[in-house]
Design a protein around this motif. Structure first.
Motif, PDB file in Angstrom:
ATOM      1  N   TYR A  90      -7.032 -10.313   2.773  1.00 18.15           N
ATOM      2  CA  TYR A  90      -6.879  -8.854   2.821  1.00 18.15           C
ATOM      3  C   TYR A  90      -6.170  -8.391   4.090  1.00 18.15           C
ATOM      4  N   ASP A  91      -5.401  -9.290   4.711  1.00 21.92           N
ATOM      5  CA  ASP A  91      -4.703  -8.933   5.947  1.00 21.92           C
ATOM      6  C   ASP A  91      -3.735  -7.776   5.735  1.00 21.92           C
ATOM      7  N   ASP A  92      -3.025  -7.777   4.609  1.00 23.97           N
ATOM      8  CA  ASP A  92      -2.075  -6.695   4.328  1.00 23.97           C
ATOM      9  C   ASP A  92      -2.780  -5.349   4.185  1.00 23.97           C
ATOM     10  N   PHE A  93      -3.959  -5.356   3.569  1.00 26.51           N
ATOM     11  CA  PHE A  93      -4.685  -4.101   3.357  1.00 26.51           C
ATOM     12  C   PHE A  93      -5.318  -3.607   4.660  1.00 26.51           C
ATOM     13  N   LEU A  94      -5.767  -4.530   5.523  1.00 25.10           N
ATOM     14  CA  LEU A  94      -6.268  -4.122   6.830  1.00 25.10           C
ATOM     15  C   LEU A  94      -5.167  -3.420   7.628  1.00 25.10           C
ATOM     16  N   ALA A  95      -3.965  -3.993   7.591  1.00 24.23           N
ATOM     17  CA  ALA A  95      -2.843  -3.386   8.307  1.00 24.23           C
ATOM     18  C   ALA A  95      -2.494  -2.026   7.712  1.00 24.23           C
ATOM     19  N   ALA A  96      -2.462  -1.941   6.387  1.00 19.78           N
ATOM     20  CA  ALA A  96      -2.124  -0.671   5.744  1.00 19.78           C
ATOM     21  C   ALA A  96      -3.168   0.392   6.028  1.00 19.78           C
ATOM     22  N   ALA A  97      -4.443  -0.012   6.111  1.00 20.43           N
ATOM     23  CA  ALA A  97      -5.507   0.945   6.403  1.00 20.43           C
ATOM     24  C   ALA A  97      -5.341   1.545   7.793  1.00 20.43           C
ATOM     25  N   LEU A  98      -4.787   0.782   8.724  1.00 19.62           N
ATOM     26  CA  LEU A  98      -4.556   1.269  10.083  1.00 19.62           C
ATOM     27  C   LEU A  98      -3.127   1.786  10.270  1.00 19.62           C
ATOM     28  N   CYS A  99      -2.349   1.813   9.167  1.00 18.27           N
ATOM     29  CA  CYS A  99      -0.981   2.355   9.192  1.00 18.27           C
ATOM     30  C   CYS A  99      -0.119   1.654  10.237  1.00 18.27           C
ATOM     31  N   THR A 100      -0.113   0.329  10.158  1.00 15.17           N
ATOM     32  CA  THR A 100       0.649  -0.455  11.118  1.00 15.17           C
ATOM     33  C   THR A 100       0.916  -1.830  10.521  1.00 15.17           C
ATOM     34  N   THR A 101       1.480  -2.711  11.312  1.00 16.29           N
ATOM     35  CA  THR A 101       1.678  -4.110  10.918  1.00 16.29           C
ATOM     36  C   THR A 101       1.086  -5.009  11.994  1.00 16.29           C
ATOM     37  N   TRP A 102       0.825  -6.243  11.619  1.00 15.81           N
ATOM     38  CA  TRP A 102       0.304  -7.200  12.589  1.00 15.81           C
ATOM     39  C   TRP A 102       1.370  -7.479  13.643  1.00 15.81           C
ATOM     40  N   THR A 103       1.016  -7.277  14.905  1.00 16.82           N
ATOM     41  CA  THR A 103       1.925  -7.546  16.022  1.00 16.82           C
ATOM     42  C   THR A 103       1.247  -8.545  16.942  1.00 16.82           C
ATOM     43  N   ALA A 104       1.813  -9.737  17.020  1.00 21.27           N
ATOM     44  CA  ALA A 104       1.182 -10.825  17.783  1.00 21.27           C
ATOM     45  C   ALA A 104      -0.265 -11.013  17.329  1.00 21.27           C
ATOM     46  N   ASP A 105      -0.466 -10.890  16.009  1.00 18.22           N
ATOM     47  CA  ASP A 105      -1.779 -11.078  15.375  1.00 18.22           C
ATOM     48  C   ASP A 105      -2.811 -10.050  15.835  1.00 18.22           C
TER      49      ASP A 105
END
Length: 302
Positions: A71-86
């Motif tokens: 669910y990494d993609d959904f966690l990022a979408a929930a925070l309105c961002t993308t993973w940056t350096a994890d």
């Protein structure tokens, strides 16, 4: 005839032709609901005419069991961002998905377009699985989608997380509470979406608002637990942190630097274990962040 376990849900970046990523889930309520109107014309024969659809609401929920990477993609979408350096923190970029719901036994497929994560919650209770719910809101529905040459990427197969083996490192202000333990812990990210509808369209538009992050917790009563009530009375925030990890080294470290608590001293009862329940509201910490989620991805062996 349809079969309940032959329903498949997958997603990809909105508007793309990427392979669909199949979602692990325990249930869903993805649908296209309608609002209708009827004429108020007065007829001498007392009969009524038909109705018209004026609003179509695309979206719904996915019920999940937390697992590494799924669910990494959904966690990022929930925070309105993308993973940056994890690492994830609260961002301002709207992330949209197309979501396909397939009734495989009948070869029927519905695509919900431009789906945003309006809310994501995780819940951990002692001796139980770590579960969650993802709420999605879209702007269009293709009721007769034909996958054609579309490809689908299988969902992960890693073991699900539970609160006995995969949740640890719960700290308040950098330390574990003394002589007690957390019995339940919950986290909710709410993007406070607002919705409106323009003339000439049956579909609604959605606009994210501020990011609200709240927590829930149940703690076995002890002096250190009662200190949390004292913090709430004094309106002094606490820092809350916890980790989720699998046995292969894939982990998530959640850190909320400033959480304002609402709680009350527990009352006694015959032969009862006293628990203190505390609700928390996250605020921007001196670090400039409400929350950070840091993931550790194990190296892939060649």
């Amino acid at each position: 005839m349809s079969e309940s376990n032959r329903v498949r849900i997958a997603y990809r970046a909105a508007g793309s032709t990427d392979p669909w990523q199949i979602v692990r889930r325990t249930g869903d309520a993805l649908t296209a609901g309608t609002e209708t109107v009827r004429s108020d014309e007065i007829r001498s024969d007392r009969q009524r005419s038909g109705q018209k659809v004026t609003t179509i609401t695309a979206g719904g929920t996915l019920d999940i069991e937390m697992a590494a990477e799924s669910y990494d993609d959904f966690l990022a979408a929930a925070l309105c961002t993308t993973w940056t350096a994890d690492v994830l923190t609260v961002g301002t970029t709207t992330i949209k998905f197309d979501v396909i719901k397939s009734y495989l036994a009948d070869d029927e497929h519905i695509v919900f377009k431009n789906m945003e994560v309006s809310q994501l919650s995780l819940t951990a209770e002692s001796g139980a699985k770590i579960t969650g719910q993802i709420t999605l809101m879209g702007t269009e529905v293709d009721t007769d989608y034909v996958p054609g040459a579309d490809t689908f990427t299988d969902a992960g197969t890693g073991l699900i997380f539970d609160s006995s083996n995969n949740l640890n490192g719960v700290t308040v202000d950098g330390s574990a509470l003394v002589n007690t333990t957390f019995k339940a812990l919950g986290l909710t990210i709410n993007n406070n979406h607002q919705t409106d509808q323009g003339v000439g369209s049956q579909f609604q538009n959605h606009f994210k608002g501020s990011c609200d992050i709240t927590t829930t917790s149940t703690i076995r009563m002890a002096s250190s637990a009662l200190d949390l009530w004292r913090s709430s009375i004094a309106n002094v925030p606490v820092a809350l942190a916890f980790n989720m990890a699998d046995n292969d080294g894939y982990s998530y470290a959640f850190a909320l630097g400033e959480v304002y608590l609402s709680t009350e001293p527990p009352s006694g009862a015959l032969d009862a274990i006293l628990d203190l329940s505390a609700d928390g509201t996250a605020a921007v910490a001196p670090s400039g962040e409400m929350i950070s989620i840091t993931r550790t991805v194990p190296a892939v062996t060649p």
